[in-house]
Design an enzyme around this catalytic site. Structure first.
Site, PDB file in Angstrom:
ATOM      1  CG  HIS A  14       7.286  -7.664   0.803  1.00 50.88           C
ATOM      2  ND1 HIS A  14       6.766  -7.439   0.567  1.00 50.88           N
ATOM      3  CD2 HIS A  14       8.240  -7.476   1.681  1.00 50.88           C
ATOM      4  CE1 HIS A  14       6.216  -6.084   1.436  1.00 50.88           C
ATOM      5  NE2 HIS A  14       7.044  -6.434   2.254  1.00 50.88           N
ATOM      6  CG  HIS A  16      10.674  -4.999   6.070  1.00 53.42           C
ATOM      7  ND1 HIS A  16      10.553  -3.790   5.760  1.00 53.42           N
ATOM      8  CD2 HIS A  16       9.647  -6.289   5.061  1.00 53.42           C
ATOM      9  CE1 HIS A  16       9.393  -4.165   5.013  1.00 53.42           C
ATOM     10  NE2 HIS A  16       8.678  -4.967   4.862  1.00 53.42           N
ATOM     11  CG  HIS A 194       5.797  -1.595   2.416  1.00 51.82           C
ATOM     12  ND1 HIS A 194       6.805  -1.739   1.773  1.00 51.82           N
ATOM     13  CD2 HIS A 194       5.390  -2.817   2.546  1.00 51.82           C
ATOM     14  CE1 HIS A 194       6.928  -2.911   2.624  1.00 51.82           C
ATOM     15  NE2 HIS A 194       6.936  -3.631   3.074  1.00 51.82           N
ATOM     16  CD  GLU A 197       1.121  -4.490   4.969  1.00 51.36           C
ATOM     17  OE1 GLU A 197       2.347  -2.513   4.699  1.00 51.36           O
ATOM     18  OE2 GLU A 197       1.432  -5.735   6.037  1.00 51.36           O
ATOM     19  CG  ASP A 275       6.804  -8.537   5.030  1.00 50.83           C
ATOM     20  OD1 ASP A 275       7.338  -7.668   5.048  1.00 50.83           O
ATOM     21  OD2 ASP A 275       4.994  -7.791   5.589  1.00 50.83           O
ATOM     22  CG  ASP A 276       8.517  -8.194   9.019  1.00 51.23           C
ATOM     23  OD1 ASP A 276       9.562  -7.249   8.164  1.00 51.23           O
ATOM     24  OD2 ASP A 276       7.434  -7.814   7.749  1.00 51.23           O
TER      25      ASP A 276
HETATM   26  N1  ADE Z   1       7.649  -3.240   7.875  1.00 49.94           N
HETATM   27  C1  ADE Z   1       8.063  -4.459   8.315  1.00 49.94           C
HETATM   28  N2  ADE Z   1       7.175  -5.021   7.821  1.00 49.94           N
HETATM   29  C2  ADE Z   1       6.163  -4.178   7.443  1.00 49.94           C
HETATM   30  C3  ADE Z   1       5.052  -4.120   6.221  1.00 49.94           C
HETATM   31  N3  ADE Z   1       4.218  -5.852   6.676  1.00 49.94           N
HETATM   32  N4  ADE Z   1       4.571  -3.057   6.375  1.00 49.94           N
HETATM   33  C4  ADE Z   1       4.991  -1.940   6.810  1.00 49.94           C
HETATM   34  N5  ADE Z   1       6.147  -1.979   7.061  1.00 49.94           N
HETATM   35  C5  ADE Z   1       6.648  -3.008   7.516  1.00 49.94           C
HETATM   36 ZN    ZN Z   2       7.279  -5.297   4.685  1.00 48.07          ZN
END
Ligand code: ADE
Ligand code: ZN
Length: 331
Positions: A14, A16, A194, A197, A275-276
Site C-alpha cells: 500500500h 501511492h 480503500h 479508513e 501509504d504516502d
Molecule cells: N490517496 C493517497 N493516499 C490516500 C489515502 N490514505 N486514502 C485515500 N486516498 C489516498
Molecule cells: Zn492509501
C-alpha cells in the site's frame, strides 16, 4: 527489536507513488517545469504537512503532484522510492498510481506509466526488487470518468496488475463504482479498494460484496463490527494497514489507540505499509518502529506482520515461498 525490524526483508502493498514525492524533488521539478508551488522553502513545505483529516491531506497531495510533467519526472519519482526500498529492505513492492491526477492536467497516460514502469524494471535489474503496478480510480470523480480511464489503460495492460479505489472516502462509497470494477475484473485485473479508513465498516462490506475485491486497503474501521471481523478472519482477507498515515490523518489520536495489535490478535491478515511516506514522516521501517515504541508489539507480532505482506502479495506461489524462506533466514 529495531535491528530486527531493519533486517527483515519486507513487502509493501500500500504505497501511492505520488505520496513518495519528497519536498526536495518537488522543489527541483517545480523549478525545472516552471510550475508554481505555494512554498518558499523545504521547511515551509514540512510545516504545511499538518493535517486534520484525509481531505486536508489530499488537497496538498494533489497540489504537489502538479510538478510531475515528463516521463523522466515519473521515472525519478519512482527511482527515489526504490532507493528508499533499498534502505528499508523492501524486496517486493506493489505501487499505486492515480492516472486521473495526471491525465486531467493533460499529461498522457503513456508518459506516466512508461516513467514508472521503466524505473521498476531498472529496480529489478539493479537491486533484484520485484514489483507490480496497481492503477487507482479517484473516487471523488464519477464512474464514467473511471470507465474512460480503464479504457485508456488497456493499451498498457501488460504493465498493470490490478485496479484500486482511493481519494476522498466519505460520501463516495464503493457502490458508486460497481460497473467499472466489474469491467476491470472481466479484463483480468486484480481488485483492491480503500475502505474503512475514515468511513464506517459498511464501506468494507460494499467493497467485498459489490466490487468483489481481494484486499482491503486500511480497513481499520472493521473493529466496530464483530460479524465483519469474523468474516475477515475466516476468509483471511488482507488488510493493508498504514499506521503513520492513520496518525497523521487523525483516524486515531495516538499510536497507543491504534487497533493494529487488536486486529492481529484477533487473527486477521494485517500488514504494515507506508501509504504516502513523504507526507507522513517516514517509510516502512519507521512505521514498524513507531508501533514498537508505542504499543506492545512482540518480535513474533512483527514477524507475522511481515509474513502477512508476502502472503497477500500478487506474486506466484513459488516466489511467495522463496520470500517467506528469506524472512525465516533473517529471523
Ligand atoms: N490517496 C493517497 N493516499 C490516500 C489515502 N490514505 N486514502 C485515500 N486516498 C489516498
Ligand atoms: Zn492509501
Amino acid at each position: 527489536m529495531i535491528e530486527l525490524i531493519k533486517r527483515l526483508p519486507k513487502a509493501e502493498l500500500h504505497l501511492h507513488i505520488e505520496g513518495s514525492l519528497e519536498p526536495e524533488l518537488m522543489f527541483r521539478l517545480s523549478k525545472k517545469n516552471h510550475i508554481d508551488i505555494p512554498y518558499n522553502s523545504i521547511e515551509d513545505v514540512r510545516e504545511a504537512y499538518n493535517f486534520t483529516n484525509l481531505q486536508t491531506f489530499l488537497d496538498i497531495y494533489y497540489a504537489g503532484a502538479k510538478v510531475l510533467i515528463t516521463e523522466d519526472d515519473f521515472y525519478d519519482l519512482t527511482w527515489e522510492y526504490i532507493l528508499k526500498c533499498v534502505e528499508n529492505n523492501i524486496i517486493h513492492t506493489e505501487i499505486f498510481f492515480d492516472p486521473q491526477t495526471h491525465t486531467d492536467r493533460g499529461i498522457a497516460f503513456e508518459t506516466v506509466i512508461t516513467g514508472i514502469s521503466n524505473a521498476l524494471a531498472d529496480a529489478k535489474e539493479k537491486y533484484g526488487i520485484t514489483s507490480c503496478i496497481i492503477m487507482c480510480f479517484l473516487r471523488h470523480l464519477s464512474q464514467e470518468e473511471a470507465l474512460a480511464t480503464l479504457e485508456q489503460s488497456l493499451a498498457f495492460k501488460h504493465h498493470i496488475v490490478g485496479v484500486g479505489l482511493d481519494s476522498s472516502e466519505l460520501n463516495n462509497p464503493p457502490s458508486k463504482f460497481i460497473e467499472v470494477f466489474s469491467r476491470a475484473k472481466q479484463e483480468g485485473f486484480k481488485l483492491v479498494a480503500h475502505a474503512g479508513e475514515e468511513a464506517d465498516f459498511s464501506y468494507i462490506y460494499e467493497a467485498l460484496d459489490l466490487l468483489e475485491i481481494e484486499r482491503i486497503d486500511h480497513g481499520v474501521q472493521s473493529i466496530k463490527s464483530p460479524a465483519l471481523l469474523k468474516r475477515l478472519k475466516e476468509e483471511q482477507i488482507p488488510l493493508t494497514v498504514c499506521p503513520n498515515s492513520n496518525i497523521e490523518l487523525k483516524v486515531f489520536d495516538s499510536y497507543q489507540q491504534h487497533n493494529i495489535k487488536q486486529l492481529l490478535d484477533y487473527g486477521l491478515n494485517v500488514s504494515v505499509n507506508s501509504d504516502d511516506p513523504a507526507y507522513f514522516k517516514g517509510y516502512i521501517n519507521q512505521n514498524f518502529i513507531n508501533l514498537y515504541e508505542n504499543i506492545d508489539l512482540s518480535a513474533a507480532d512483527i514477524i507475522t506482520l511481515v509474513k502477512n505482506s508476502f502472503r497477500s502479495a500478487f506474486i506466484d506461489d513459488e516466489l511467495k515461498q522463496a520470500y517467506l524462506a528469506r524472512v525465516d533466514e533473517a529471523v
